[in-house]
Design a protein around this motif. Structure first.
Motif, short mmCIF file in Angstrom:
data_model
loop_
_atom_site.label_atom_id
_atom_site.label_comp_id
_atom_site.label_asym_id
_atom_site.label_seq_id
_atom_site.Cartn_x
_atom_site.Cartn_y
_atom_site.Cartn_z
N GLU A 1 0.85 -1.20 0.00
CA GLU A 1 0.00 0.00 0.00
C GLU A 1 0.88 1.25 0.00
O GLU A 1 1.99 1.19 0.51
N PRO A 2 0.41 2.36 -0.61
CA PRO A 2 -0.90 2.58 -1.21
C PRO A 2 -0.95 2.19 -2.69
O PRO A 2 -2.00 2.31 -3.30
N LEU A 3 0.18 1.69 -3.25
CA LEU A 3 0.18 1.35 -4.67
C LEU A 3 -0.86 0.26 -4.96
O LEU A 3 -1.56 0.29 -5.98
N SER B 1 -3.81 -0.43 -3.60
CA SER B 1 -5.18 0.09 -3.76
C SER B 1 -5.32 0.91 -5.04
O SER B 1 -6.35 0.83 -5.70
N MET B 2 -4.30 1.69 -5.36
CA MET B 2 -4.39 2.52 -6.57
C MET B 2 -4.54 1.64 -7.80
O MET B 2 -5.37 1.90 -8.66
N ARG C 1 -5.39 -1.68 -7.89
CA ARG C 1 -6.57 -2.55 -7.80
C ARG C 1 -7.86 -1.80 -8.13
O ARG C 1 -8.77 -2.35 -8.74
N SER C 2 -7.94 -0.53 -7.73
CA SER C 2 -9.18 0.24 -7.97
C SER C 2 -9.11 1.06 -9.25
O SER C 2 -10.04 1.78 -9.57
N ASP D 1 -7.45 3.75 -9.85
CA ASP D 1 -7.61 5.14 -9.40
C ASP D 1 -7.41 6.11 -10.57
O ASP D 1 -6.41 6.05 -11.26
N MET E 1 -11.34 -3.92 -8.88
CA MET E 1 -11.31 -5.09 -8.00
C MET E 1 -11.06 -4.71 -6.54
O MET E 1 -10.58 -5.50 -5.73
N ALA E 2 -11.36 -3.43 -6.20
CA ALA E 2 -11.17 -3.00 -4.82
C ALA E 2 -12.21 -3.66 -3.93
O ALA E 2 -13.40 -3.62 -4.24
N GLU F 1 -10.65 -2.21 1.24
CA GLU F 1 -9.65 -1.37 0.59
C GLU F 1 -10.15 0.04 0.29
O GLU F 1 -9.37 0.92 0.01
#
Lengths: 185, 185, 185, 185
Positions: free
Chosen positions: A88-90, A92-93, A95-96, A98, B1-2, B6
């Motif tokens: 994290e935070p990579l 979440s970025m 995966r979502s 961003d 996929m968050a 997360e």
């Protein structure tokens, strides 16, 4: 930090292309999927364009080492995010997907640039409208991490279309005569 | 996929900067190391330049989200290569800093571009000559994988130097009066 | 090759911005035209976005020297092509907006990159769909040479939208409290 | 805004290459000048490199339309600045090679990118150290405007060197056997 065992023979650009095609297949993408989008994008500008021209152009794009490296790196980041290996935070970025994380566009741009800046507009358009396989991998984002993949596909298609535009001007499409004046790439 | 857990509050650009500074420290690089190179590069053009100007400029560069994302992604690739988490052939390319693997330069370029193209020349020069901390992290490559790190450092230094060149023209260095006409960044 | 008379005081970034706004007006483009497109592009992502936010963002983009230089150079090429000052074959390429001439995209990209790669997709989309003022300057191409202008406008709008996306994340839009944590740019 | 008379047959990439070589000669630069710098840069990495490989690589770089367009546009800006055709403040910026004017680097980058990002470092190094013909055109700046020319030359040399590095890995240099597996470009 290469250890003795790693100092293997480097792969040739053709061997790397074969491997990249396999990795894309592992993520659910075929050469035909990409060729169809090239046809969709470029047919209106080149009347006599064939699907075979499009497929051949995608294959030539995938023979470029800069393109191969961008794809191998981007797919690796997608897969590691999927497996939870990124910190994290990579994590979440990626995966979502961003909207403020633009490194997927950065890698994609390095692909587009190999065939000149005329592919930029098509890249942006494809990335926004997400037709064909680009939309399909985007829709899989609930189960998979495809943050890099969709941008990489838009870039390969935009590059292959730009390559065809350049070759059409020079009379170098597959069915053209006078191929003597044409470089193979 | 968050996943639900997360979907945390996004970090602000200042929080991300703090984290990036920590990650760089973990790889053996301090703000002072980078500021010293900015001073080395830019002092000949700006006579009254101070080390404080240079450190401040590095800090402002590290507040940009594009810069943060490039650093977090590049350091992550270095560390995963170090731990053996990358698949072949990407693993060998990153571990051996293969001269034909240019994705480290691609990420670095996205940092340089934030302060305009005038930083390109300094980036290339720093990446070739490897003065100061850039040479030190390069020398550690026997034990560590610093394939991305040295390019990222050259890019941050080149960007911070370009930022100072722009601000000097506008009378906006730390000791200048009339800072009212200067944006904070 | 600067002669004594030319060694004039350099213009500040704010003076250059004023001049760039005048040059754009001379080509039939106002700040409001560009702000309206920023609103069109970004409103769906930022619910409380105001036209004033958009206009302010365009103005900040136009304060960047890299942006100013790209605009002054591109408009100059359009105008010289219009007056017949360019040599062949460059003259025909610029006058006809040749699809294989990509230097207009190259200059545009240098504008987009200042606010990070997240603007790339919007740039391509705007350049393809040509909404608002971009379509209007494109339609004037029978009488004017606007080969560079339409790409430059798409780039300024994409950059201003990217800037707003970054600032929204940090709570730094015009109506936000806590602006203390926000850089002015 | 192309008039009937202008709607001439487009030039092929080989015709454009011939023209670009003539324009470079008009500014005092020969293919040999550029090939010598490619040899200087790349010999240490490719032991069996010949001057003929280097010259051939420069020629292939000059066959790319993106490269041709960047050179024709940059040389045109240099020449128009020389004749006093550019409006202020662009005229002074180009005539004095203002350090904050980076559009010459922007055009150069579009050349380097065609052969992948591995040329970036060599570009910056050449632009800073100005060996050979790059230094010579730079020294002529008292009488001539060569603001774009020196960056364009550094970019062509860096691109030609990157191309050789890629081809060496694949066993595709002039003297290699097995050229069947090599694209002509």
């Amino acid at each position: 930090m290469a250890t003795a065992g790693e100092r293997q023979k480097h792969l040739s650009s053709l061997e790397l292309k074969k491997l990249v095609v396999e990795r894309l297949a592992r993520r659910g993408v075929s050469l035909e999927d990409m060729a169809a989008l090239v046809y969709f994008v470029q047919k209106k500008y080149i009347d006599r364009l064939t699907m075979e021209d499009c497929r051949s152009s995608v294959e030539h794009v995938l023979e470029k080492r800069e393109v191969q490296n961008a794809i191998l790196t981007g797919l690796s980041l997608d897969e590691m995010a999927e497996r939870g290996f990124l910190e994290e935070p990579l994590s979440s970025m990626v995966r979502s997907d961003d909207g403020l994380y633009g490194i997927d566009e950065v890698l994609a741009l390095s692909i587009v640039n190999v065939y000149g800046s005329i592919g930029l507009t098509n890249f942006g358009y494809l990335d926004k409208m997400k037709p064909g396989i680009i939309g399909q991998v985007n829709d899989r984002k609930g189960k998979k991490v495809n943050t890099f993949l969709d941008d990489l596909l838009a870039a390969v298609v935009a590059a292959a279309a730009a390559r065809l535009a350049h070759r059409d001007r020079d009379g170098c499409l597959l069915l053209d005569d006078g191929a003597a004046a044409c470089s193979l790439d």
